[in-house]
Write a protein that holds these residues in place. Structure first.
Motif, PDB file in Angstrom:
ATOM      1  N   THR A 107     -19.735 -11.287   6.379  1.00  0.00           N
ATOM      2  CA  THR A 107     -20.501 -10.048   6.561  1.00  0.00           C
ATOM      3  C   THR A 107     -19.655  -8.795   6.641  1.00  0.00           C
ATOM      4  O   THR A 107     -20.197  -7.693   6.570  1.00  0.00           O
ATOM      5  N   SER A 108     -18.362  -8.897   6.811  1.00  0.00           N
ATOM      6  CA  SER A 108     -17.568  -7.680   6.993  1.00  0.00           C
ATOM      7  C   SER A 108     -16.192  -7.828   6.363  1.00  0.00           C
ATOM      8  O   SER A 108     -15.746  -8.925   6.033  1.00  0.00           O
ATOM      9  N   LEU A 109     -15.552  -6.669   6.205  1.00  0.00           N
ATOM     10  CA  LEU A 109     -14.187  -6.593   5.699  1.00  0.00           C
ATOM     11  C   LEU A 109     -13.274  -6.113   6.815  1.00  0.00           C
ATOM     12  O   LEU A 109     -13.663  -5.269   7.629  1.00  0.00           O
ATOM     13  N   ARG A 110     -12.047  -6.616   6.817  1.00  0.00           N
ATOM     14  CA  ARG A 110     -11.083  -6.220   7.847  1.00  0.00           C
ATOM     15  C   ARG A 110      -9.940  -5.460   7.177  1.00  0.00           C
ATOM     16  O   ARG A 110      -9.121  -6.055   6.478  1.00  0.00           O
ATOM     17  N   PRO A 111      -9.880  -4.121   7.348  1.00  0.00           N
ATOM     18  CA  PRO A 111      -8.770  -3.360   6.756  1.00  0.00           C
ATOM     19  C   PRO A 111      -7.444  -3.792   7.385  1.00  0.00           C
ATOM     20  O   PRO A 111      -7.284  -3.748   8.605  1.00  0.00           O
ATOM     21  N   VAL A 112      -6.505  -4.210   6.543  1.00  0.00           N
ATOM     22  CA  VAL A 112      -5.209  -4.666   7.046  1.00  0.00           C
ATOM     23  C   VAL A 112      -4.075  -3.742   6.632  1.00  0.00           C
ATOM     24  O   VAL A 112      -2.971  -3.846   7.164  1.00  0.00           O
ATOM     25  N   ALA A 113      -4.322  -2.847   5.668  1.00  0.00           N
ATOM     26  CA  ALA A 113      -3.268  -1.936   5.216  1.00  0.00           C
ATOM     27  C   ALA A 113      -3.894  -0.619   4.795  1.00  0.00           C
ATOM     28  O   ALA A 113      -4.863  -0.602   4.034  1.00  0.00           O
ATOM     29  N   ALA A 167      -1.807   6.881  -6.277  1.00  0.00           N
ATOM     30  CA  ALA A 167      -3.002   7.442  -5.652  1.00  0.00           C
ATOM     31  C   ALA A 167      -2.620   8.215  -4.399  1.00  0.00           C
ATOM     32  O   ALA A 167      -1.481   8.157  -3.924  1.00  0.00           O
ATOM     33  N   ASP A 168      -3.608   8.959  -3.870  1.00  0.00           N
ATOM     34  CA  ASP A 168      -3.412   9.673  -2.606  1.00  0.00           C
ATOM     35  C   ASP A 168      -3.711   8.783  -1.410  1.00  0.00           C
ATOM     36  O   ASP A 168      -3.234   9.036  -0.307  1.00  0.00           O
ATOM     37  N   LEU A 169      -4.517   7.740  -1.634  1.00  0.00           N
ATOM     38  CA  LEU A 169      -4.925   6.850  -0.551  1.00  0.00           C
ATOM     39  C   LEU A 169      -5.011   5.431  -1.082  1.00  0.00           C
ATOM     40  O   LEU A 169      -5.478   5.205  -2.203  1.00  0.00           O
ATOM     41  N   CYS A 170      -4.542   4.475  -0.288  1.00  0.00           N
ATOM     42  CA  CYS A 170      -4.654   3.059  -0.642  1.00  0.00           C
ATOM     43  C   CYS A 170      -5.105   2.296   0.597  1.00  0.00           C
ATOM     44  O   CYS A 170      -4.495   2.420   1.665  1.00  0.00           O
ATOM     45  N   VAL A 171      -6.181   1.533   0.441  1.00  0.00           N
ATOM     46  CA  VAL A 171      -6.699   0.697   1.527  1.00  0.00           C
ATOM     47  C   VAL A 171      -6.840  -0.726   0.998  1.00  0.00           C
ATOM     48  O   VAL A 171      -7.406  -0.936  -0.076  1.00  0.00           O
ATOM     49  N   ILE A 172      -6.307  -1.692   1.738  1.00  0.00           N
ATOM     50  CA  ILE A 172      -6.479  -3.104   1.398  1.00  0.00           C
ATOM     51  C   ILE A 172      -7.231  -3.753   2.549  1.00  0.00           C
ATOM     52  O   ILE A 172      -6.778  -3.712   3.697  1.00  0.00           O
ATOM     53  N   ALA A 173      -8.395  -4.314   2.228  1.00  0.00           N
ATOM     54  CA  ALA A 173      -9.236  -4.954   3.241  1.00  0.00           C
ATOM     55  C   ALA A 173      -9.470  -6.402   2.845  1.00  0.00           C
ATOM     56  O   ALA A 173      -9.702  -6.704   1.671  1.00  0.00           O
ATOM     57  N   LEU A 174      -9.412  -7.298   3.832  1.00  0.00           N
ATOM     58  CA  LEU A 174      -9.613  -8.723   3.592  1.00  0.00           C
ATOM     59  C   LEU A 174     -10.936  -9.173   4.196  1.00  0.00           C
ATOM     60  O   LEU A 174     -11.455  -8.558   5.134  1.00  0.00           O
ATOM     61  N   GLN A 175     -11.455 -10.255   3.646  1.00  0.00           N
ATOM     62  CA  GLN A 175     -12.718 -10.794   4.141  1.00  0.00           C
ATOM     63  C   GLN A 175     -12.559 -11.260   5.586  1.00  0.00           C
ATOM     64  O   GLN A 175     -11.609 -11.956   5.929  1.00  0.00           O
ATOM     65  N   ALA A 176     -13.505 -10.837   6.421  1.00  0.00           N
ATOM     66  CA  ALA A 176     -13.559 -11.304   7.809  1.00  0.00           C
ATOM     67  C   ALA A 176     -14.909 -11.977   7.988  1.00  0.00           C
ATOM     68  O   ALA A 176     -15.860 -11.378   8.491  1.00  0.00           O
ATOM     69  N   ALA A 190       0.834  -1.208   0.000  1.00  0.00           N
ATOM     70  CA  ALA A 190       0.000   0.000   0.000  1.00  0.00           C
ATOM     71  C   ALA A 190       0.866   1.255   0.000  1.00  0.00           C
ATOM     72  O   ALA A 190       0.557   2.239  -0.679  1.00  0.00           O
ATOM     73  N   ALA A 191       1.967   1.217   0.744  1.00  0.00           N
ATOM     74  CA  ALA A 191       2.865   2.376   0.791  1.00  0.00           C
ATOM     75  C   ALA A 191       3.517   2.630  -0.566  1.00  0.00           C
ATOM     76  O   ALA A 191       3.807   3.780  -0.916  1.00  0.00           O
TER      77      ALA A 191
END
Length: 695
Positions: A336-342, A324-333, A316-317
C-alpha cells in the motif's frame, strides 16, 4: 588583355578615314602618300582587330589582327551576311546574331556602341570565343555617315575566369547555405556578417534577427566570459582557433554545446577584416558521454555495498545536478505504500524539507505511477511533482519550500526485476524541454534497470546468505547430534567384540557375527568420517579452523599415513609407491596434514581402483611439496576449477560421498598459507600438488 580603344582613338581613326575618303574622291592620282602610309601603319600596328565598312555595310578594310581573328579576309562582304559568314552568335551561343542589330550596323546608322558581347565560332575557333565589340560611325565634314569602324577585343579568358568565379561563388553560397553545419562570418568588431541556414535552423532565429549583432551575445554568461577573456585575445594574435567549447543559448531559451573553429581573413597590412567560423553541435555527444559516465559511476556505487539506503543515496547524488534538479528513490513498503530511501536535490534546504514531508506523508504505492505503468514497467513523463506532493496544502507554511517543485517536468521509472516492482525512481527538473524527453527517458530507464537489478540481486544474496546460515546451522547441529549415537554404537561394538571372544570356538553364531563385525565397523568408521567432515565445514564457516603448529617431518608423516591405509589399499587393489626418504621438516599442524594426506589418498583409491598410486614428499625451492598421483579416470578442465568448492565432485554420483573432502583439504592448506592444485587429463589419471611454507 588590352582594353578596346578609347572614344578619342576612334575619333582620330575616323578623322584619318574621312581625310583619306576626301582625297580619294578629289583625285585618286593625287592621294597624299604620307597619309596612306600613316593610315596603313596605324591599322597594321593595332593589336585589336579593326574592321571598316562603308555606308552600304560592305567590308571595306580589315587590319592584319582582324584577318587573323576573324579568319576571313574577303573585302566587300555585306553586313547582312556577317553573322553566318563570320559565325557571330548571341550570348546563348545558338542563335545567330541579327544582322541589323550588329554593333557595326548600328554604327552605320549613326550610333556609338560600347562593349557589346558577341560569341564567335569559326573554323579557326571551333570551340568558340567571346569578344567585346565597340563601334563608331565614320562621318564627313558635313556630318554625313560614310560608314563605320568596329574594334573586336577577345575576352574568352576573362569570361572563363568570371564564369569560374561565378560558379565558385554559387557553390560556396550553396555549400554555406545548405551544408548541415553551422557557419557564420563576422567583421573585425565581432558582428555577424552572414550565417548559414543550418545555423538559423539550430538556434531558431530568422536571419534579420541576428545579422549585425555580436556573436558573443548568443553565448551563455560563462561561455561569453571565457570567449572575451581567453579565446578572443589569443585569436586576434594567431588568426585561428580550433574546437573551442562553448555553450550557446537558442531563441527558445534552450542551450546547446558546440565546438567552434575559426580562421581570419587579413588585409594587405595584416589586420583582420573578417573571420569565418565553423560550428559543430556536440550536445548529443556530450549527453551520451555524460549518460555513460553517470551509468558507469552508478554501477560502481551499486556494487560496493549491500546497504540499500546508503548505496541508493550515493546514486541519487550522482544524478543531481548532472541529469536532474531532484532525484527520489522509493522502495515498496508492503502493498500500500512506498518508502523513500534516497533524496538528492540541488537545494539542500528543499531536500531536508522533502525528506521531512515524506516522513509525515509517505506516498501510496500508486503515487508516482498509474496501474498500467506499474504493470508494464515503462517510464512516464509529466508536469509537476504529482503523487509526491499531493498532500501539500497551500496553507501549510512548513512545506512552502516544496512549492518551488510545481511546474517541474518529472520522470517516473518503475524499478522492475523478474516481474516484480521493487519501487520507483523519480527525477524532476525545471530545465528539461520537449526535445530532451526521448534521451532523458532512455537514460532514466537504463538507470532504473541497473538500480532494480542491483536491488534484486542484493535481496537474492541476502536470501542465499540466510539459506546458507540455516544450512550451516543444521549441519553443525546434525553433526553434533550424530556424534552421540556414534559414540554409543562404538561402545556396543566393543562390548560385542568382548562377548564374542568368550564364546566357544565352534559356536556357529559367534562365527557368523565375527564375519559381520568388520563390515559393521567399516561402515561405522565411514559414518564417523562423514560426521567429522560436517563438523569441519561448520568450523570453517564459523572461522574456527584452529591450527596447532608443531615441528613436523612431512616425510615421516607420509610413511605413517601409508601404514595406516595399508589394509584399505590392499582391498582397493592399489599399490602405493612411496617416495619420502629425505626429511622435510616444518612448523605445521600434524593432525590436519594427516587429514590432507588421507583425503587425497582416499580420493585416489576411489577414482583409481586397481591402479598404482604414487605419494611423494620433497623439498623444493625452500618449500615443502607433497604430490599424490593416480592412474584413474582423470578430471576434466571444467571440473578442475570447481572440485575444491564445497559439495562438488569431479565424477558422477556413482562414487558416493558428500563432496567435502577436497574443500576441507583446500581450507587446511590455505590456513597453512600454502596452495593446492591439480593437473589432469580425462582418462589419464590426476596429480594433486600441495605446496607449504616451512614456517
Amino acid at each position: 588583355m588590352k582594353e578596346p580603344p578609347s572614344p578619342l582613338e576612334f575619333q582620330d581613326l575616323a578623322s584619318l578615314l574621312e581625310v583619306a575618303e576626301g582625297q580619294e574622291q578629289a583625285d585618286a592620282e593625287h592621294v597624299c602618300p604620307e597619309l596612306s602610309q600613316i593610315l596603313e601603319s596605324v591599322f597594321s600596328s593595332m593589336a585589336e582587330a579593326v574592321v571598316v565598312a562603308d555606308e552600304c555595310g560592305r567590308t571595306a578594310l580589315l587590319n592584319p589582327a582582324a584577318e587573323q581573328f576573324l579568319g576571313q579576309a574577303a573585302i566587300g562582304v555585306p553586313l547582312a551576311q556577317w553573322p553566318e559568314h563570320y559565325g557571330l552568335y548571341l550570348p546563348d551561343q545558338v542563335t545567330l546574331y541579327p544582322a541589323e542589330e550588329l554593333p557595326l550596323a548600328r554604327a552605320i546608322r549613326g550610333e556609338a556602341v560600347d562593349r557589346v558581347e558577341i560569341f564567335l565560332r569559326s573554323a579557326l575557333k571551333p570551340s568558340g570565343a567571346w569578344v567585346l565589340v565597340t563601334t563608331r560611325p565614320l562621318r564627313d565634314k558635313a556630318g554625313k555617315v560614310l560608314g563605320g569602324v568596329a574594334v573586336f577585343n577577345e575576352v574568352t579568358g576573362t569570361r572563363k575566369a568570371e564564369e569560374a568565379l561565378r560558379k565558385s561563388q554559387e557553390e560556396y553560397r550553396s555549400l554555406y547555405s545548405s551544408t548541415p553545419v553551422m557557419m557564420h562570418s563576422i567583421d573585425q568588431e565581432g558582428r555577424l556578417l552572414s550565417v548559414s541556414d543550418f545555423w538559423l535552423e539550430k538556434l531558431g532565429y530568422e536571419r534579420s534577427e541576428v545579422l549585425g549583432r555580436k556573436s558573443v551575445e548568443f553565448l551563455t554568461p560563462e561561455s561569453r566570459k571565457y570567449a572575451l577573456e581567453v579565446v578572443l585575445p589569443r585569436y586576434f594574435q594567431t588568426g585561428k582557433c580550433q574546437d573551442v567549447p562553448y555553450r550557446v543559448v537558442k531563441k527558445d531559451g534552450g542551450e546547446i554545446d558546440i565546438l567552434l573553429s575559426a580562421i581570419a581573413e587579413r588585409d594587405a597590412q595584416g589586420a583582420i577584416v573578417r573571420s569565418l567560423a565553423v560550428i559543430i553541435d556536440v550536445t548529443e555527444r556530450k549527453r551520451r558521454e555524460m549518460a555513460q559516465r553517470l551509468l558507469d559511476e552508478a554501477s560502481r556505487e551499486l556494487v560496493t555495498s549491500l546497504d540499500d539506503e546508503a548505496t541508493l543515496q550515493r546514486v541519487a547524488a550522482l544524478a543531481v545536478p548532472t541529469v536532474a534538479d531532484l532525484c527520489v528513490i522509493a522502495l515498496q513498503a508492503g502493498d500500500t505504500s512506498l518508502r523513500p530511501v534516497a533524496i538528492a536535490d540541488v537545494s539542500e534546504a528543499r531536500a531536508r524539507c522533502l525528506r521531512e514531508f515524506l516522513q509525515f506523508h509517505p506516498p501510496p504505492a500508486d503515487a508516482l505511477l498509474c496501474p498500467a505503468q506499474r504493470c508494464m514497467g515503462e517510464p512516464s513523463i509529466g508536469i509537476g511533482g504529482i503523487g509526491l506532493l499531493r498532500h501539500v496544502d497551500e496553507a501549510d507554511r512548513p512545506w512552502e519550500e516544496l512549492r518551488t517543485l510545481r511546474g517541474h517536468r518529472c520522470l517516473h521509472v518503475p524499478l522492475y526485476a523478474r516481474g516484480r516492482c521493487l519501487g520507483v525512481l523519480c527525477l524532476a527538473s525545471a530545465r528539461w524541454c520537449d526535445t530532451d524527453a526521448p534521451a532523458d527517458l532512455a537514460l532514466a530507464k537504463e538507470l532504473g534497470c541497473r538500480v532494480a537489478f542491483t536491488l534484486d540481486n542484493a535481496q537474492l544474496y541476502r536470501k542465499a546468505q540466510e539459506s546458507i546460515r540455516a544450512r550451516d546451522e543444521f549441519l553443525s547441529i546434525a553433526s553434533h547430534e550424530l556424534k552421540t549415537p556414534l559414540t554409543s554404537m562404538k561402545l556396543r561394538v566393543q562390548q560385542l567384540e568382548r562377548a564374542l571372544a568368550q564364546q566357544p570356538p565352534d559356536s556357529r553364531l559367534a562365527a557368523r557375527l565375527s564375519d559381520m563385525l568388520p563390515i559393521f565397523q567399516g561402515q561405522m568408521r565411514r559414518l564417523a568420517d562423514l560426521v567429522e567432515n560436517l563438523l569441519d565445514v561448520s568450523r570453517i564457516n564459523e572461522s574456527r579452523l584452529d591450527l596447532h603448529l608443531e615441528p613436523t617431518d612431512l616425510a615421516a608423516l607420509a610413511r605413517l599415513v601409508a601404514d595406516h591405509l595399508r589394509e584399505q589399499l590392499d582391498r582397493s587393489g592399489c599399490k602405493l609407491e612411496l617416495e619420502a626418504k629425505e626429511p622435510v621438516s616444518g612448523e605445521w599442524d600434524r593432525l590436519r596434514l594427516e587429514q590432507v594426506m588421507l583425503n587425497l589418498l582416499t580420493n585416489a583409491m576411489k577414482y583409481g581402483a586397481g591402479r598404482p598410486i604414487r605419494l611423494t614428499s620433497t623439498l623444493q625451492d625452500g618449500r615443502a611439496l607433497l604430490r599424490v598421483s593416480d592412474g584413474g579416470i582423470g578430471i576434466s578442465h571444467e571440473a578442475q576449477r570447481r572440485i575444491f568448492e564445497r559439495f562438488e565432485r569431479a565424477a558422477s554420483h556413482n562414487y558416493g560421498g558428500l563432496g567435502l573432502g577436497l574443500f576441507i583439504t583446500r581450507q587446511i592448506v590455505e590456513a597453512h598459507h600454502g596452495k593446492i592444485w591439480v593437473e589432469s587429463e580425462p582418462g589419464r589419471g590426476a596429480t594433486f600438488f600441495v605446496e607449504l611454507p616451512l614456517s
